[in-house]
Motif scaffolding. Structure first.
Motif, PDB file in Angstrom:
ATOM      1  N   PRO A 107       0.821  -1.213   0.000  1.00 35.08           N
ATOM      2  CA  PRO A 107       0.000   0.000   0.000  1.00 35.08           C
ATOM      3  C   PRO A 107       0.853   1.260   0.000  1.00 35.08           C
ATOM      4  CG  PRO A 107       0.141  -0.878   2.213  1.00 35.08           C
ATOM      5  CD  PRO A 107       0.886  -1.848   1.323  1.00 35.08           C
ATOM      6  N   ASN A 108       0.271   2.339  -0.458  1.00 30.99           N
ATOM      7  CA  ASN A 108       0.857   3.668  -0.312  1.00 30.99           C
ATOM      8  C   ASN A 108       0.072   4.340   0.801  1.00 30.99           C
ATOM      9  OD1 ASN A 108       1.943   6.187  -0.502  1.00 30.99           O
ATOM     10  ND2 ASN A 108       1.227   6.607  -2.578  1.00 30.99           N
ATOM     11  N   ASP A 109       0.667   4.366   1.998  1.00 31.54           N
ATOM     12  CA  ASP A 109      -0.047   4.769   3.206  1.00 31.54           C
ATOM     13  C   ASP A 109      -1.214   3.806   3.400  1.00 31.54           C
ATOM     14  OD1 ASP A 109      -0.513   6.222   5.505  1.00 31.54           O
ATOM     15  OD2 ASP A 109      -1.775   7.683   4.503  1.00 31.54           O
ATOM     16  N   ASN A 110      -2.451   4.253   3.236  1.00 36.55           N
ATOM     17  CA  ASN A 110      -3.578   3.343   3.434  1.00 36.55           C
ATOM     18  C   ASN A 110      -4.326   3.064   2.132  1.00 36.55           C
ATOM     19  OD1 ASN A 110      -4.768   5.909   3.153  1.00 36.55           O
ATOM     20  ND2 ASN A 110      -6.587   5.234   4.282  1.00 36.55           N
ATOM     21  N   GLN A 111      -3.663   3.284   0.997  1.00 35.83           N
ATOM     22  CA  GLN A 111      -4.317   3.070  -0.287  1.00 35.83           C
ATOM     23  C   GLN A 111      -3.555   2.048  -1.127  1.00 35.83           C
ATOM     24  OE1 GLN A 111      -4.959   6.755  -2.359  1.00 35.83           O
ATOM     25  NE2 GLN A 111      -6.393   7.534  -0.833  1.00 35.83           N
ATOM     26  N   ARG A 151       0.797   1.132 -12.722  1.00 35.57           N
ATOM     27  CA  ARG A 151       1.378   2.278 -12.036  1.00 35.57           C
ATOM     28  C   ARG A 151       2.088   1.917 -10.741  1.00 35.57           C
ATOM     29  NH1 ARG A 151      -3.383   6.401 -11.368  1.00 35.57           N
ATOM     30  NH2 ARG A 151      -4.545   4.499 -10.939  1.00 35.57           N
ATOM     31  N   ASN A 152       2.037   0.670 -10.324  1.00 36.08           N
ATOM     32  CA  ASN A 152       2.733   0.325  -9.090  1.00 36.08           C
ATOM     33  C   ASN A 152       3.320  -1.075  -9.189  1.00 36.08           C
ATOM     34  OD1 ASN A 152       0.399  -1.138  -9.018  1.00 36.08           O
ATOM     35  ND2 ASN A 152      -0.292  -0.408  -7.032  1.00 36.08           N
ATOM     36  N   ARG A 153       4.135  -1.412  -8.206  1.00 27.64           N
ATOM     37  CA  ARG A 153       4.832  -2.693  -8.225  1.00 27.64           C
ATOM     38  C   ARG A 153       3.913  -3.788  -7.703  1.00 27.64           C
ATOM     39  NH1 ARG A 153       7.663  -5.195  -4.251  1.00 27.64           N
ATOM     40  NH2 ARG A 153       7.536  -3.336  -2.937  1.00 27.64           N
ATOM     41  N   ARG A 166      -3.972  -9.859   4.410  1.00 29.22           N
ATOM     42  CA  ARG A 166      -2.686  -9.318   4.834  1.00 29.22           C
ATOM     43  C   ARG A 166      -1.636 -10.408   4.688  1.00 29.22           C
ATOM     44  NH1 ARG A 166       0.384  -9.677   9.392  1.00 29.22           N
ATOM     45  NH2 ARG A 166       1.550  -7.822  10.067  1.00 29.22           N
ATOM     46  N   VAL A 167      -0.472 -10.063   4.112  1.00 25.11           N
ATOM     47  CA  VAL A 167       0.619 -11.027   3.979  1.00 25.11           C
ATOM     48  C   VAL A 167       1.390 -11.058   5.292  1.00 25.11           C
ATOM     49  CG1 VAL A 167       2.683 -11.682   2.694  1.00 25.11           C
ATOM     50  CG2 VAL A 167       0.790 -10.536   1.514  1.00 25.11           C
ATOM     51  N   ASN A 168       1.486 -12.225   5.898  1.00 27.38           N
ATOM     52  CA  ASN A 168       2.186 -12.344   7.172  1.00 27.38           C
ATOM     53  C   ASN A 168       3.695 -12.225   6.989  1.00 27.38           C
ATOM     54  OD1 ASN A 168      -0.160 -12.671   8.708  1.00 27.38           O
ATOM     55  ND2 ASN A 168      -0.237 -14.864   8.251  1.00 27.38           N
ATOM     56  N   ALA A 169       4.399 -12.120   8.105  1.00 24.99           N
ATOM     57  CA  ALA A 169       5.840 -11.867   8.079  1.00 24.99           C
ATOM     58  C   ALA A 169       6.623 -12.952   7.354  1.00 24.99           C
ATOM     59  CB  ALA A 169       6.363 -11.707   9.507  1.00 24.99           C
ATOM     60  N   ASP A 170       6.100 -14.183   7.343  1.00 20.50           N
ATOM     61  CA  ASP A 170       6.831 -15.260   6.668  1.00 20.50           C
ATOM     62  C   ASP A 170       6.722 -15.170   5.150  1.00 20.50           C
ATOM     63  OD1 ASP A 170       4.239 -16.048   6.163  1.00 20.50           O
ATOM     64  OD2 ASP A 170       4.326 -17.874   7.365  1.00 20.50           O
ATOM     65  N   ASN A 200       1.844  -0.730   7.067  1.00 23.66           N
ATOM     66  CA  ASN A 200       3.178  -0.901   6.497  1.00 23.66           C
ATOM     67  C   ASN A 200       3.485  -2.356   6.162  1.00 23.66           C
ATOM     68  OD1 ASN A 200       3.786   1.892   6.786  1.00 23.66           O
ATOM     69  ND2 ASN A 200       4.128   1.544   8.967  1.00 23.66           N
ATOM     70  N   VAL A 201       2.518  -3.036   5.602  1.00 23.06           N
ATOM     71  CA  VAL A 201       2.705  -4.417   5.174  1.00 23.06           C
ATOM     72  C   VAL A 201       2.159  -4.546   3.758  1.00 23.06           C
ATOM     73  CG1 VAL A 201       2.559  -5.359   7.512  1.00 23.06           C
ATOM     74  CG2 VAL A 201       0.478  -5.099   6.154  1.00 23.06           C
ATOM     75  N   THR A 202       2.355  -5.708   3.171  1.00 24.72           N
ATOM     76  CA  THR A 202       1.798  -5.936   1.839  1.00 24.72           C
ATOM     77  C   THR A 202       0.499  -6.728   1.954  1.00 24.72           C
ATOM     78  OG1 THR A 202       3.185  -7.905   1.605  1.00 24.72           O
ATOM     79  CG2 THR A 202       4.014  -5.852   0.654  1.00 24.72           C
ATOM     80  N   TYR A 203      -0.283  -6.657   0.897  1.00 18.47           N
ATOM     81  CA  TYR A 203      -1.582  -7.318   0.882  1.00 18.47           C
ATOM     82  C   TYR A 203      -1.728  -8.162  -0.374  1.00 18.47           C
ATOM     83  CZ  TYR A 203      -2.995  -4.389   4.773  1.00 18.47           C
ATOM     84  OH  TYR A 203      -3.075  -3.796   6.005  1.00 18.47           O
TER      85      TYR A 203
END
Length: 208
Positions: free
Chosen positions: A58-62, A201-203, A78-82, A124-127
């Protein structure tokens, strides 16, 4: 995954000044696969209707979904830490166009207190996003470009270095330096596709 072609042999035939031969009809089918792949690579879009699972930061919350047009958002996790396991995430809204707005986990009933205390947990994580996108019917302009790419190859003189040929009462000449062996986008076609269909437009990491 094999993607469908973006135009049909009939679309090529409709743009030809003469009937396709049996050999050309077979060749057109193969060239349509190549032309479709080149158009997709140029705009960096799938174009045809499909469902994609992608991991997007995300970019902040988007989160901006890269494929267009977005038809529906089907699942968010939500992608977990592993980096291998996922936790379903339900606090989000979709703007109806291309953007997900993530909400804080405090909106989840009975969520652990640590979720609400740690902003990084959700921001601050990936989804992992599963969504449906693309056109059920390929737009006419894309059909025309793909069919024209194939037509140019079929109509090109068959011998290397030959710029023109005559078959009966039919005569055809290629412009100097124009490639005759592979499907290519013309400069105008490439500019048009970039302007109208853009690109990602994003990775993302896609898990189709």
């Amino acid at each position: 995954m094999s993607l469908p072609i973006l135009a049909q042999v009939a679309d090529v035939q409709a743009r030809m000044p003469r009937a396709l031969t049996t050999e050309e009809t077979t060749r057109a089918g193969v060239l349509l696969v190549d032309a479709s792949a080149r158009v997709r690579a140029h705009v960096r879009q799938t174009i045809s209707r499909t469902q994609t699972t992608a991991i997007i930061p995300p970019n902040d919350n988007q989160i901006v979904l890269p494929e267009r047009p977005v038809i529906s958002v089907d699942a968010v996790a939500r992608v977990n830490a592993d980096g291998k396991s996922f936790m379903p995430y339900s606090v989000w809204t979709f703007d109806g166009r291309d953007t997900l707005m993530l909400g804080p986990p405090s909106a989840i009933i009975n969520a652990p207190q640590v979720w609400t205390d740690m902003d990084w947990f959700w921001r601050n994580v990936t989804y992992q996003i599963q969504y449906t996108h693309g056109y059920a019917t390929i737009p006419d302009d894309i059909v025309g470009i793909v069919a024209s790419m194939v037509m140019r190859v079929i109509m090109a003189p068959g011998s290397p270095g030959v710029q023109s040929e005559t078959i009966g009462g039919y005569s055809y000449r290629m412009m100097d330096g124009y490639p005759t062996a592979i499907v290519t986008l013309s400069t105008d076609e490439a500019k048009y596709l970039t302007r109208v269909y853009g690109g990602r437009r994003n990775r993302t990491i896609e898990l189709r």
